[in-house]
Design a protein around this motif. Structure first.
Motif, mmCIF file in Angstrom:
data_model
loop_
_atom_site.group_PDB
_atom_site.id
_atom_site.type_symbol
_atom_site.label_atom_id
_atom_site.label_comp_id
_atom_site.label_asym_id
_atom_site.label_seq_id
_atom_site.Cartn_x
_atom_site.Cartn_y
_atom_site.Cartn_z
ATOM 1 N N HIS A 160 0.730 -1.063 0.068
ATOM 2 C CA HIS A 160 0.344 -0.151 0.156
ATOM 3 C C HIS A 160 0.903 1.338 0.068
ATOM 4 N N ILE A 161 2.171 1.100 0.716
ATOM 5 C CA ILE A 161 2.828 2.261 0.859
ATOM 6 C C ILE A 161 3.088 2.762 -0.600
ATOM 7 N N GLU B 48 -0.252 8.494 8.950
ATOM 8 C CA GLU B 48 -0.866 7.129 10.074
ATOM 9 C C GLU B 48 -1.574 5.930 8.787
ATOM 10 N N THR B 49 -1.720 6.744 7.441
ATOM 11 C CA THR B 49 -2.538 6.818 6.134
ATOM 12 C C THR B 49 -1.148 6.212 5.916
ATOM 13 N N PRO B 50 -1.610 5.106 4.666
ATOM 14 C CA PRO B 50 -0.401 4.761 3.755
ATOM 15 C C PRO B 50 -0.188 5.993 2.481
ATOM 16 N N GLU B 51 -0.745 7.079 2.396
ATOM 17 C CA GLU B 51 -0.572 8.143 1.563
ATOM 18 C C GLU B 51 0.706 9.459 2.329
ATOM 19 N N GLU B 52 0.413 9.153 3.813
ATOM 20 C CA GLU B 52 0.396 10.347 4.853
ATOM 21 C C GLU B 52 2.306 10.142 4.708
ATOM 22 N N LYS C 12 3.394 1.705 10.218
ATOM 23 C CA LYS C 12 2.252 0.102 9.890
ATOM 24 C C LYS C 12 3.205 -0.483 9.524
ATOM 25 N N ASN D 172 3.079 -1.856 4.906
ATOM 26 C CA ASN D 172 2.576 -1.304 3.959
ATOM 27 C C ASN D 172 1.985 -2.294 2.602
#
Length: 385
Positions: free
Chosen positions: A224-225, A346-350, A381, A383
């Protein structure tokens, strides 16, 4: 994107079409400026390619370059004072001064050296363009005289059409190898001394402009990342390679902006790449064992930037195992881990933004610290599922 690695291929295309151009190169800066030393743009009769920062300063350089184009020859040094941004009512965020050298490149004279420079940029070869900015009292060195510098040839007394004393050749070799653009003048001993002000002294001034090819971003792990990392890396002008051992993850549908996608075991994939100081390898795989495998393979090559995500505890344990396996401590100290600047992502985009921010800081300033996202929040987290 008109990245620095694209300037020389564009120069070749322009000259091969039979058109001359003016090359504007930032050779010196004082204070805060929008672009760094070595930034350049091509100015043609149909417009420009590249940028030296935009705004009124670039517009003024463009105007002077067009005048040179109309004259058909010559070179000049332009001082771009951004402390008041010309006729703007307010001083902008950039309050410095750029010294920009503008000279004419013509098809008949300059196509061979442009081809050498484009080839070097494509291979990230350690070469440089040497240009006479100010001949001083040496009339035999006209402004704009240029030479292709290959450190190996210079060390053997050749490789430059501009005659250089032995001491100067050694200094130019060092600048070229270290990829540090530098403005010099000859001193009384024949050596070169760096200068930051261009007050007339009668001494010849030379600009050493190392050729930097496309910097490579190698993303190990296609979870995801990796998706926003690839998009942002491409946007910033990196040559992006995505690696994973699963074709269902590492594919063109998920990574349309990637320049290369490799579906192999991580170690074998990294070993197949000729990593060098222009490479930024980041490990965001689905498991710490894979991260350890990737980081080990990267550290065994002269990779310029190696980073991995993970908690501080996991990172510490991983680096200890690598040390026990024989990786030198000085290489382990260079690993960026936990990776990502402290922005509370926190999110993959961030998280991808925090990683890219750390890469940009290293790329532009060479500064790093331990106050990373992982150090502040204690975890990152994984990815991928």
């Amino acid at each position: 994107m008109n990245g620095p690695d694209q300037i020389w291929p564009e120069a070749v295309r322009t000259l091969e079409s039979g058109k001359p151009f003016a090359l504007a190169t930032v050779v010196n800066v004082r204070g805060s400026t929008p672009r760094e030393v070595g930034a350049k743009m091509i100015v043609r009769d149909d417009g420009q390619f590249g940028t030296i920062g935009g705004g009124c300063g670039e517009a003024e350089v463009f105007r002077k370059a067009r005048i040179l184009l109309e004259e058909g020859s010559g070179a000049r040094l332009a001082e771009v004072d951004l402390t008041g941004d010309f006729d703007q009512k307010e001083i902008g965020t950039c309050g410095g001064i750029m010294d920009v050298f503008v000279d004419i490149w013509s098809p008949a004279r300059d196509l061979p050296i442009a081809r050498q420079l484009a080839d070097a940029a494509g291979r990230s070869a350690p070469v440089a363009l040497l240009t006479v900015v100010d001949p001083g009292a040496r009339a035999e060195l006209p402004p704009g005289a240029r030479s292709f510098i290959d450190p190996a040839a210079v060390e053997n007394g050749g490789g430059a059409t501009i005659e250089l004393p032995e001491a100067a050749r050694a200094q130019i070799t060092a600048c070229t190898t270290d990829a540090i653009p530098s403005l010099f003048e000859f001193d009384s001993t024949g050596s070169l001394k760096p200068i930051t002000h261009l007050d007339a002294s009668g001494a010849p001034r030379l600009f050493v402009d190392p050729i930097v090819g496309a910097q490579r971003l190698i993303i190990v792990g296609a979870g995801h990342i990796a998706i926003p990392l690839c998009a942002m890396g491409a946007m910033l002008g990196f040559h992006v390679t995505v690696i994973d051992d699963r074709a269902s993850f590492a594919n063109r549908e998920r990574f349309p902006q990637a320049d290369a996608i490799i579906v192999k075991p991580f170690k074998a994939a990294i070993e197949s790449l000729a990593l060098d100081g222009h490479c930024y390898l980041i490990s965001v795989t689905r498991g710490h064992a894979f991260d350890e495998e990737a980081v080990t393979a990267a550290l065994l090559q002269p990779c310029g930037f190696v980073g991995m995500i993970g908690s501080r505890r996991r990172v510490k344990a991983t680096l200890e195992r690598l040390g026990e396996a024989g990786i030198p401590q000085e290489r382990l100290d260079e690993v960026h881990a936990p990776l990502g600047m402290a922005i509370g992502a926190e999110t993959p985009e961030e998280i991808a933004i925090s990683i890219i921010a750390e890469i940009i800081r290293e790329r532009r300033t060479g500064i790093r610290d331990d106050f990373t996202l992982g150090a502040r929040f204690g975890r990152l987290k994984r990815n991928s599922t």
